[in-house]
Design a protein around this motif. Sequence first.
Motif, short mmCIF file in Angstrom:
data_model
loop_
_atom_site.label_atom_id
_atom_site.label_comp_id
_atom_site.label_asym_id
_atom_site.label_seq_id
_atom_site.Cartn_x
_atom_site.Cartn_y
_atom_site.Cartn_z
N VAL A 22 0.85 -1.19 0.00
CA VAL A 22 0.00 0.00 0.00
C VAL A 22 0.89 1.25 0.00
O VAL A 22 1.78 1.36 0.84
N ASP A 26 -1.64 6.72 0.40
CA ASP A 26 -2.98 6.12 0.45
C ASP A 26 -3.35 5.76 1.88
O ASP A 26 -4.49 5.95 2.32
N TRP A 27 -2.37 5.22 2.62
CA TRP A 27 -2.61 4.83 4.02
C TRP A 27 -2.95 6.06 4.87
O TRP A 27 -3.92 6.06 5.62
N TYR A 29 -3.78 9.29 3.89
CA TYR A 29 -4.80 10.25 3.46
C TYR A 29 -6.09 9.64 2.93
O TYR A 29 -7.05 10.36 2.65
N LYS A 30 -6.12 8.33 2.81
CA LYS A 30 -7.34 7.69 2.31
C LYS A 30 -7.84 6.61 3.26
O LYS A 30 -8.95 6.71 3.81
N ILE A 31 -7.03 5.57 3.47
CA ILE A 31 -7.47 4.42 4.26
C ILE A 31 -7.80 4.80 5.70
O ILE A 31 -8.90 4.51 6.20
N GLU A 34 -10.85 7.43 5.97
CA GLU A 34 -12.13 6.83 5.57
C GLU A 34 -12.62 5.82 6.60
O GLU A 34 -13.81 5.80 6.95
#
Length: 202
Positions: A22, A26-27, A29-31, A34
């Motif tokens: 990953v 992404d970790w 700012y997204k995962i 969210e």
Amino acid sequence: MAATRALTIPDVYERFVKGKKVPEADWDYKIIPENLTALKEKYNIKIENDSIIPEDKELINNLFQAGLEMLVTTGFYCQDLGRVMKVTEEEVWEGIKKTPTKLILGEGRDVARFYPRHGNSPVKPVIQGGPTGSPLSEDMFMKIMQSYAQEGVVDTLVNGVMTTIEGKPAKSKTPYEVRATMAELRATKEARIRAARPGLGV
């Protein structure tokens, strides 16, 4: 079925190596955002601005359940490998069950005993003093550590980090990093001796 044992360091390493790749962005700012938002809504978590530590039992329970679910569904991220390790709820509970009920640091008259504390606990908190990883010049390192060690309310020390060693940058992944670390250990020991607290835990 509950796990028969808590995870070991080799177990954790193997899971990270085999974990999903990953990107760190992404970790971060997204995962994480969210999943946090979804669990906040699922468990109806609302904390008033003036309430630093929640006291409502239902809210406390919801926070714990949300945290547990967050850990199980999201996992841990290893920056060096760029991979995610997952754990099961049973493994989390097994780890909690195996958690030590006390920790003893230091020795002699400077010994500090850590015990679990709950809300309004009569057990006084352990006070750790020190620059906690902050960058320090090598000429001031021992003096700063001594200034914390000689404070009677301080139960244990947390040291800073030397920015240089013999005038050279203590750059990571170089021999100077190792030399600086050894110098930190020697200086911290001397600081405790000068403060007349040689047994103070670090």
